[in-house]
Write a protein that holds these residues in place. Structure first.
Motif, short mmCIF file in Angstrom:
data_model
loop_
_atom_site.label_atom_id
_atom_site.label_comp_id
_atom_site.label_asym_id
_atom_site.label_seq_id
_atom_site.Cartn_x
_atom_site.Cartn_y
_atom_site.Cartn_z
N LEU A 51 0.86 -1.24 0.12
CA LEU A 51 0.14 -0.15 0.07
C LEU A 51 0.91 1.45 -0.06
O LEU A 51 0.45 2.09 -0.38
CB LEU A 51 -0.90 0.12 1.29
CG LEU A 51 -2.19 -0.74 1.05
CD1 LEU A 51 -2.83 -1.18 2.62
CD2 LEU A 51 -3.17 -0.47 0.14
N GLU A 61 -8.52 10.42 -1.67
CA GLU A 61 -8.77 10.80 -0.23
C GLU A 61 -10.18 10.94 -0.27
O GLU A 61 -11.22 10.64 0.44
CB GLU A 61 -7.92 12.08 0.09
CG GLU A 61 -6.37 11.78 0.57
CD GLU A 61 -6.02 11.49 1.87
OE1 GLU A 61 -7.12 10.78 2.41
OE2 GLU A 61 -4.96 11.22 2.00
N ALA A 64 -12.31 7.55 -1.07
CA ALA A 64 -12.07 6.73 0.28
C ALA A 64 -13.13 7.38 1.21
O ALA A 64 -13.91 6.48 1.97
CB ALA A 64 -10.76 6.57 0.84
N GLU A 68 -16.36 5.23 2.71
CA GLU A 68 -16.40 5.12 4.19
C GLU A 68 -17.61 5.58 4.73
O GLU A 68 -18.31 5.06 5.67
CB GLU A 68 -15.21 5.65 4.73
CG GLU A 68 -14.86 5.54 6.41
CD GLU A 68 -13.62 5.91 6.88
OE1 GLU A 68 -13.68 6.68 7.79
OE2 GLU A 68 -12.54 5.80 6.23
N GLU A 74 -13.93 1.59 7.72
CA GLU A 74 -12.81 2.57 7.41
C GLU A 74 -12.07 2.21 5.97
O GLU A 74 -12.06 0.76 5.79
CB GLU A 74 -11.62 2.23 8.58
CG GLU A 74 -10.58 3.23 8.38
CD GLU A 74 -9.60 2.90 9.43
OE1 GLU A 74 -8.52 3.58 9.30
OE2 GLU A 74 -9.79 2.33 10.33
N LYS A 75 -11.96 2.87 5.24
CA LYS A 75 -11.18 2.79 3.82
C LYS A 75 -9.95 3.55 3.75
O LYS A 75 -9.65 4.64 4.04
CB LYS A 75 -12.19 3.32 2.84
CG LYS A 75 -13.60 2.57 2.67
CD LYS A 75 -13.64 1.28 2.49
CE LYS A 75 -15.04 0.60 2.51
NZ LYS A 75 -15.06 -0.83 2.11
N ASP A 76 -8.90 2.75 3.09
CA ASP A 76 -7.51 3.07 3.06
C ASP A 76 -7.35 3.92 1.60
O ASP A 76 -7.55 3.25 0.77
CB ASP A 76 -6.69 2.01 2.96
CG ASP A 76 -5.23 2.45 3.38
OD1 ASP A 76 -5.06 3.47 2.75
OD2 ASP A 76 -4.38 1.78 4.01
N ARG A 78 -5.07 4.77 0.29
CA ARG A 78 -3.81 4.17 -0.68
C ARG A 78 -4.42 3.07 -1.67
O ARG A 78 -4.15 2.91 -2.62
CB ARG A 78 -2.89 3.69 0.21
CG ARG A 78 -2.23 4.88 1.18
CD ARG A 78 -1.13 4.17 2.03
NE ARG A 78 -1.75 3.14 3.11
CZ ARG A 78 -1.09 2.52 3.84
NH1 ARG A 78 0.02 2.72 4.29
NH2 ARG A 78 -1.91 1.78 4.96
N ASP A 121 0.96 -6.30 0.19
CA ASP A 121 -0.46 -6.22 0.50
C ASP A 121 -1.25 -6.24 -0.70
O ASP A 121 -2.63 -6.60 -0.60
CB ASP A 121 -0.59 -4.49 0.89
CG ASP A 121 0.38 -4.24 2.01
OD1 ASP A 121 0.38 -4.87 3.11
OD2 ASP A 121 0.92 -3.30 2.09
#
Length: 251
Positions: A51, A61, A64, A68, A74-76, A78, A121
Motif C-alpha cells: 500500500l 482521499e 475513500a 467510508e 474504514e477505507k484506506d 492508498r 499487500d
C-alpha cells in the motif's frame, strides 16, 4: 471433456517460469486447454505491491472518504489510489468502485486482490493478460491457454470464473448463420467459450487456500463453427455501461 487440476504447484514468486512449473507436473497434449489463475500470473510477473507504493492523491482521499461514509467501514485511500492507477475509467464511485481496466475488463476495484499475497499487500492483474497467456503457451506442449480471474456479474449473486486473457484459440464460437433443430437460422448467437472454460476451471481451482491455480481442460472440441475474438464489449454497443454513465448513487 474432463478437467483436472495441476498438482503440487509451489508458491509462485516473481520471475518463476509458469510454463515450466506446469510442464513438470503433468503430461500435456497438444489439444489441451490450460487455464491459469491470474493470481499466479501476476505473481510471476512481479505485480505484487505494498500500500505504501500508492501515496494517495486528493482524488483518492475523496473517494475513500465517500466509500467510508456509505459503508461505515474504514477505507484506506492508498487502496483507492491503486485502483485509480490501474483503471482506464471509473464507471461507479459508490457504493463500490466499478472500473474498466486498460485491457478492457470491467470489474470491482480494477481486479486488485488482497488474498493470498504473502509478499505484499496488493496483487494487481497482469498488465496485458493475453500477452501473458501467449508467453505461457509458448512454453507448453498444449496449444491453448486461458488466464482466468473471478468477478461478480450484473443481475447475479456471487462470483464466477471469467477469462481476462487467452492465446491459441478464439474467444467466442460464432453460431450465426447456422440453424436450429427446426431449420431456423441463428442470427445473434455468439458463445463466449473462454469464459465458459474459465468458469468450469474455477470449480477446481477454487477461491481459498486450495493451492490449485492451474487447471487442464482435456477433450474440448471446437467443432465446425466460426470464431470471434470479441470478448469485452465495445463502449458504443454496451448500453448498460452507457446507462451507468448517467447514474449516480444516492445514499
Amino acid at each position: 471433456m474432463e478437467l483436472f487440476a495441476v498438482p503440487d504447484l509451489p508458491e509462485v514468486r516473481e520471475g518463476d517460469d509458469l510454463a515450466a512449473l506446469i510442464r513438470e507436473r503433468v503430461d500435456l497434449r497438444a489439444d489441451d486447454v490450460v487455464c491459469v489463475a491470474s493470481t499466479v500470473v501476476s505473481k510471476a510477473e512481479g505485480r505484487t505491491f505494498d500500500l505504501a507504493d500508492f501515496p494517495p492523491s486528493p482524488r483518492a482521499e475523496e473517494i475513500a472518504g465517500r466509500l467510508e461514509a456509505v459503508s461505515g467501514d474504514e477505507k484506506d485511500p492508498r487502496f483507492a489510489q491503486a485502483v485509480l492507477e490501474e483503471s482506464a475509467e471509473l464507471l461507479m464511485e459508490a457504493p463500490f468502485l466499478l472500473t474498466a481496466t486498460r485491457f478492457g475488463h470491467v470489474g470491482v476495484n480494477a481486479g486488485i486482490d488482497r488474498s493470498n499475497v504473502p509478499d505484499g499487500d496488493l496483487l494487481l492483474l497482469p498488465e496485458r493478460p493475453s500477452e501473458s497467456a501467449e508467453r505461457i503457451r509458448e512454453g507448453l506442449p498444449a496449444g491453448r491457454v486461458i488466464v482466468t480471474d473471478t468477478c461478480g456479474r450484473p443481475f447475479r449473486h456471487g462470483q464466477r470464473g471469467v477469462a481476462v486473457g487467452w492465446a491459441g484459440m478464439h474467444a467466442a464460437r460464432d453460431w450465426r448463420g447456422e440453424t436450429d433443430r427446426d431449420g431456423r437460422e441463428l442470427g445473434v448467437t455468439v458463445e463466449n467459450v473462454v469464459d465458459e472454460l474459465a468458469a468450469a476451471a474455477n470449480l477446481l481451482a477454487g477461491e481459498g487456500d486450495g493451492g490449485t491455480p492451474a487447471v487442464v481442460v482435456r477433450g474440448f472440441e471446437w467443432g465446425e463453427h466460426g470464431g470471434s475474438d470479441s470478448h469485452f464489449r465495445e463502449v458504443e454497443g454496451d448500453f448498460v455501461r452507457q446507462a451507468l454513465e448517467g447514474w449516480e448513487f444516492d445514499g
